[in-house]
Motif scaffolding. Structure first.
Motif, short mmCIF file in Angstrom:
data_model
loop_
_atom_site.label_atom_id
_atom_site.label_comp_id
_atom_site.label_asym_id
_atom_site.label_seq_id
_atom_site.Cartn_x
_atom_site.Cartn_y
_atom_site.Cartn_z
N VAL A 110 0.82 -1.21 0.00
CA VAL A 110 0.00 0.00 0.00
C VAL A 110 0.86 1.26 0.00
O VAL A 110 0.61 2.20 -0.77
CB VAL A 110 -0.96 0.00 1.21
N ARG A 113 2.77 1.96 -3.39
CA ARG A 113 1.84 2.37 -4.45
C ARG A 113 1.35 3.81 -4.21
O ARG A 113 1.27 4.62 -5.13
CB ARG A 113 0.64 1.41 -4.49
N THR A 114 1.06 4.13 -2.95
CA THR A 114 0.63 5.49 -2.61
C THR A 114 1.75 6.49 -2.85
O THR A 114 1.53 7.58 -3.39
CB THR A 114 0.19 5.55 -1.14
N TYR A 293 -3.92 10.92 -0.98
CA TYR A 293 -3.45 9.79 -1.78
C TYR A 293 -3.56 8.48 -1.00
O TYR A 293 -3.97 7.45 -1.53
CB TYR A 293 -1.99 10.01 -2.20
N ASN A 297 -6.09 5.17 -1.73
CA ASN A 297 -5.58 3.81 -1.89
C ASN A 297 -6.25 2.85 -0.91
O ASN A 297 -6.70 1.76 -1.28
CB ASN A 297 -4.06 3.80 -1.69
N TRP A 301 -8.81 -0.41 -1.52
CA TRP A 301 -8.62 -1.76 -0.96
C TRP A 301 -9.85 -2.19 -0.17
O TRP A 301 -10.29 -3.34 -0.23
CB TRP A 301 -7.38 -1.80 -0.07
N PRO A 316 -5.44 -2.20 -6.41
CA PRO A 316 -5.53 -0.73 -6.44
C PRO A 316 -4.17 -0.09 -6.65
O PRO A 316 -3.16 -0.64 -6.23
CB PRO A 316 -6.09 -0.38 -5.07
#
Length: 316
Positions: A110, A113-114, A293, A297, A301, A316
């Motif tokens: 997570v 990706r964020t 952001y 995310n 999820w 995601p």
């Protein structure tokens, strides 16, 4: 308090005359009249106490004393320009270092990706990503050592502001098991199964125990682990079944050697997590900019985990 002898505008004019060796050129570059430039230089000479320029056949020439002064003026104006740039970056939320603490389960997925999405639009930002246990993150966020944290959250913490999310958990079962053929599993179908769980104080274990107790199904723990990633890896070795969060499951299902099937479990059991910030320390502009952001995310999820078939969906 010391009073500055020279104004910023005087130093700008002096620097431009020194660069162009001409009062008229300096005036044009600064959008001033030549008399205004001449007056500024005359005032600067009076305050400095020595001559700054001499006229020659080629224009205006720095005196030896002024050459030394010019070095200092260049440094001062460069520092001021840097200060202006820094002020703009801070105002836009691009400056300083943002320190983020994250629980181990979400740290490899997570947060990266964020961070990628955030840095695509805030290239000048500096981030520090730290992986620690929930108690440590909560402590350091409340003390202001971390700007924000992602933790497991079962109860409110008075020193922290909390935005909560629920990640629907599913049962990881060996693909070879007859349990893998069901569209949904009930507590009764876990009778006699070896359960791979996190430690007995973890929220997922406590919730599963409660559900099995309500259904009069014995809680038969086969193995105890510290992370969901370890639990699903043991399921892959056909050593039992495990209740696993969707983030960990999505990552494992991409492995070539994956022999695990994810099956919904009813009644639903959610993993409660939260994004936390300190109630007693002001949020930086950078932190305020990063939070949307992260929220987007985690919300994605949360929605994905509650969908009918989350395992056929892109992460995601």
């Amino acid at each position: 308090m010391m009073k500055l002898r020279y104004s910023f505008r005087q130093l700008q004019i002096f620097q431009e005359v020194a660069r162009t060796a001409s009062l008229s050129k300096a005036a044009r570059r600064l959008d001033l009249t030549q008399p205004a430039v001449s007056t500024a230089i005359a005032n600067l000479e009076q305050e400095a106490g020595f001559l700054l320029f001499r006229r020659n056949h080629y224009g205006t020439e720095l005196t030896p004393e002024a050459k030394h002064l010019a070095e200092g003026v260049d440094k001062v104006l460069s520092s001021v320009r840097h200060l202006e740039e820094l002020s703009d970056l801070i105002g836009q939320g691009h400056s300083g270092k943002l320190t983020i603490g994250c629980m181990p389960g979400l740290s490899p997925t997570v947060i990266p990706r964020t961070t990628s999405a955030y840095l695509a639009e805030h290239e000048a930002s500096r981030l520090s990503l730290q992986t620690f246990s929930t108690p440590k993150i909560a402590e350091w966020v409340s003390e202001g050592q971390f700007d924000l944290g992602v933790i497991e959250a079962e109860s409110d913490l008075p020193e922290l502001s909390m935005t909560r999310y629920q990640l629907r958990m599913h049962l990881a079962v060996p693909t070879s098991s007859e349990l893998a053929s069901f569209a949904e599993l009930s507590p009764e179908q876990l009778y006699g199964q070896n359960l791979i769980t996190l430690d007995e104080n973890h929220q997922s274990t406590a919730k599963l125990k409660h559900v099995l107790l309500q259904a009069n199904v014995p809680f038969r723990r086969g193995l105890e682990v510290h992370l969901f990633s370890s639990a699903i890896a043991l399921v892959n070795e056909e050593l039992g079944v495990a209740l696993v969060d969707p983030v960990t499951a999505h990552g494992f299902l991409k492995r070539r050697d994956c022999q695990v099937t994810m099956v919904p479990f009813a009644p639903h059991i959610d993993l409660d997590i939260a994004v936390v910030t300190s109630r007693f320390h002001a949020l930086s502009r950078q932190c305020q900019g990063f939070l949307p952001y992260l929220h987007a995310n985690l919300t994605a999820w949360q929605t994905l985990a509650q969908s009918a078939s989350p395992w056929n969906t892109v992460t995601p």
